[in-house]
Enzyme design. Structure first.
Site, short mmCIF file in Angstrom:
data_model
loop_
_atom_site.label_atom_id
_atom_site.label_comp_id
_atom_site.label_asym_id
_atom_site.label_seq_id
_atom_site.Cartn_x
_atom_site.Cartn_y
_atom_site.Cartn_z
N LYS A 71 0.85 -1.19 0.00
CA LYS A 71 0.00 0.00 0.00
C LYS A 71 0.88 1.23 0.00
O LYS A 71 1.87 1.30 0.74
CB LYS A 71 -0.87 0.00 1.28
CG LYS A 71 -1.83 1.15 1.37
CD LYS A 71 -3.13 0.83 0.66
CE LYS A 71 -4.02 2.05 0.50
NZ LYS A 71 -3.62 2.89 -0.65
N LYS A 95 4.95 2.57 8.35
CA LYS A 95 3.78 3.40 8.69
C LYS A 95 2.54 2.53 8.92
O LYS A 95 1.84 2.68 9.91
CB LYS A 95 3.54 4.37 7.53
CG LYS A 95 2.62 5.51 7.81
CD LYS A 95 2.41 6.36 6.56
CE LYS A 95 3.69 7.03 6.08
NZ LYS A 95 3.45 7.91 4.91
N LYS A 107 5.37 1.94 -2.91
CA LYS A 107 5.36 3.35 -3.34
C LYS A 107 5.68 3.41 -4.81
O LYS A 107 6.46 2.60 -5.32
CB LYS A 107 6.42 4.13 -2.57
CG LYS A 107 6.22 5.64 -2.64
CD LYS A 107 5.07 6.06 -1.74
CE LYS A 107 5.10 7.50 -1.40
NZ LYS A 107 4.48 7.72 -0.09
N THR A 191 -4.63 13.23 5.87
CA THR A 191 -3.23 13.35 6.31
C THR A 191 -3.13 14.50 7.30
O THR A 191 -2.57 14.34 8.40
CB THR A 191 -2.31 13.59 5.09
OG1 THR A 191 -2.51 12.52 4.17
CG2 THR A 191 -0.84 13.64 5.50
N ASN A 222 -1.48 20.06 -0.18
CA ASN A 222 -2.66 19.48 0.49
C ASN A 222 -2.46 19.36 2.00
O ASN A 222 -3.25 19.91 2.78
CB ASN A 222 -2.96 18.11 -0.15
CG ASN A 222 -4.12 17.39 0.53
OD1 ASN A 222 -3.97 16.82 1.60
ND2 ASN A 222 -5.29 17.45 -0.08
N SER A 350 -7.23 5.73 3.89
CA SER A 350 -7.18 4.87 2.70
C SER A 350 -7.63 3.45 3.05
O SER A 350 -8.35 2.80 2.29
CB SER A 350 -5.74 4.78 2.16
OG SER A 350 -5.46 5.86 1.31
#
Ligand code: GLU
Length: 425
Positions: A71, A95, A107, A191, A222, A350
């Site tokens: 992920k 994470k 990633k 986030t 963002n 997510s």
């Protein structure tokens, strides 16, 4: 100057080795975690608006999947390169393990400046990337999401292209999608919301009142801009904000929404009415209580760390602090909220989005907010307790980053041990 480009991966390997040593774990743990399981490199030819064909290079690094499908986001940035994507995928493994999301770490990225592309060109690039990696991703295999310079629209094109390749809708292949295409409420601001929760907990732990705090935010994308608005809502004062053009500083505070408007109109936060323009080096040295790096990797180096006056550094970005700088911050007694905890709100929502896609049943904003709050508070406490325990028993100085890695690596090692060292697919 930021450190050499290829240092992040070597730095995270060193960090893993150190933690495996501190925890006295089997050598297999480091042997397995030190390299990504797979890195896919693809070339993506795109027909540009002027009729010419340009080829872009894309990556997907799949680090570890012992806890679940890979992920992590996909970034579109001119500086994306092989070793960086590898480091970013390791951080995602850590994470997800810190916050207990049932995912591994991955990633992706494309070396491109999306600001120089039209929407049509971006759409072709996003769809081309998905076609190129289609056999490597999937809602049970590897689930991309937004990252630097990618957004819900790009995720929509990616999920749509993947569904076309498969011949049926598989919207759970990507998270961070628009709401009318299987996205989750709260994902866009997740986030920043997570960063806010960890800052609130950290301030509480050191007895800092948010209503009296001065805040500096590096990066006004963002995460940075939404965080500035959230913390302003707690009564803190935004004294400095920076982007790639420089920093705007006003010791009396600036309105985060007006700053965003100014950035939209002029392309930068600098020259905001009433502010003084600072260089990035000067930005890090401003008088503030909370510093939030919300841009790219390796922004806080040893020299900049030495000038930081903040009591809390909250890593909204991935990898913003170099290992040398880490040592300086630890010595100075600054409470660092490490990236793999601080910005984990994004991947947490997510996860919620993926669960909602799997069930085809969607939650309210309140449900998402409450679950995010629980996850972030619990994870913060676990990391903070590990960190304070280690401060008592280790001879060398330890940081919250060490605490977070200890939590993650312990969870990963336990899962690998029980499955068998080479047991995951
Ligand atoms: N790109 C974000 C991160 O670095 C989100 C990843 C995700 O939602 O999968 O955590």
């Amino acid at each position: 100057m930021p450190v050499k480009k290829d240092d992040s991966f070597a730095a995270v390997q060193k960090q893993l080795q150190r933690i495996v040593g501190m925890l006295n774990l089997e050598p297999e743990v480091y042997e397995i975690l030190k390299e990504p399981k797979r890195v896919v490199v693809v070339s993506i030819p795109v027909e540009m608006d002027d009729g010419s064909v340009k080829t872009f290079i894309g990556y997907r690094s799949q680090h570890n999947n012992v806890l679940g499908p890979y992920k992590g986001g996909i970034r579109f940035h001119p500086d994306v390169y092989f070793e960086e994507v590898k480091a970013l995928s390791v951080w995602m493994t850590m994470k997800c393990a810190v916050v207990g999301s049932p995912f591994g770490g991955g990633k992706g990225g494309i070396t491109v400046d999306p600001r120089k592309m039209s929407q049509r060109e971006l759409e072709k690039l996003a769809r081309g990337y998905v076609r190129a990696v289609a056999n490597n991703i999937g809602s049970e295999k590897d689930i991309p999401a937004p990252d630097v310079y990618t957004n819900a629209q790009i995720m929509a094109w990616m999920a749509d292209e993947y569904s076309k390749v498969k011949g049926y809708n598989d919207l759970g292949v990507v998270t961070g999608k628009p709401l009318n295409m299987g996205g989750s409420v709260g994902r866009n601001e997740a986030t920043a919301s997570g960063v806010m929760i960890t800052i609130r907990e950290a301030a509480d732990a050191i007895g800092l009142k948010l209503s009296e705090a001065k805040v500096a935010v590096q990066g006004y994308g963002n995460a940075g801009s939404i965080l500035a608005t959230l913390i302003d809502g707690h009564g803190s004062s935004i004294v400095a904000v920076s982007d790639s053009s420089g920093a705007a500083y006003n010791p009396l505070g600036m309105d985060p929404k007006e700053l965003l408007q100014h950035k939209k109109e002029t392309g930068s936060v600098i020259n905001f009415p009433g502010s003084q323009t600072l260089s990035t080096d000067e930005f890090f040295a401003v008088d503030c209580d909370i510093l939030v790096p919300a841009a790219l990797e390796n922004q806080i180096n040893e020299e900049r760390a030495a000038t930081i006056k903040a009591k809390i550094v909250a890593e909204a970005a991935n990898g913003p602090t170099t290992p040398d700088a880490d040592e300086v911050l630890t010595e100075k007694g600054i409470l660092l909220i490490p990236d793999i905890l601080c910005n984990a709100g994004g991947v947490t929502v997510s996860y919620f989005e993926w669960v909602q896609n799997n069930y085809s049943y969607y939650w309210t904003a309140e449900e998402v907010a409450e679950r995010l709050e629980n996850t972030m508070v619990c994870s913060f406490k676990e990391v903070y307790n590990l960190y304070t325990d280690q401060c008592k028993c280790q001879t060398e100085p330890v940081s919250m980053r060490d605490g977070a890695y200890m939590l993650a690596v312990t969870r990963l090692a336990d899962a690998m041990r029980v499955r068998g060292w080479l047991g995951h697919p």
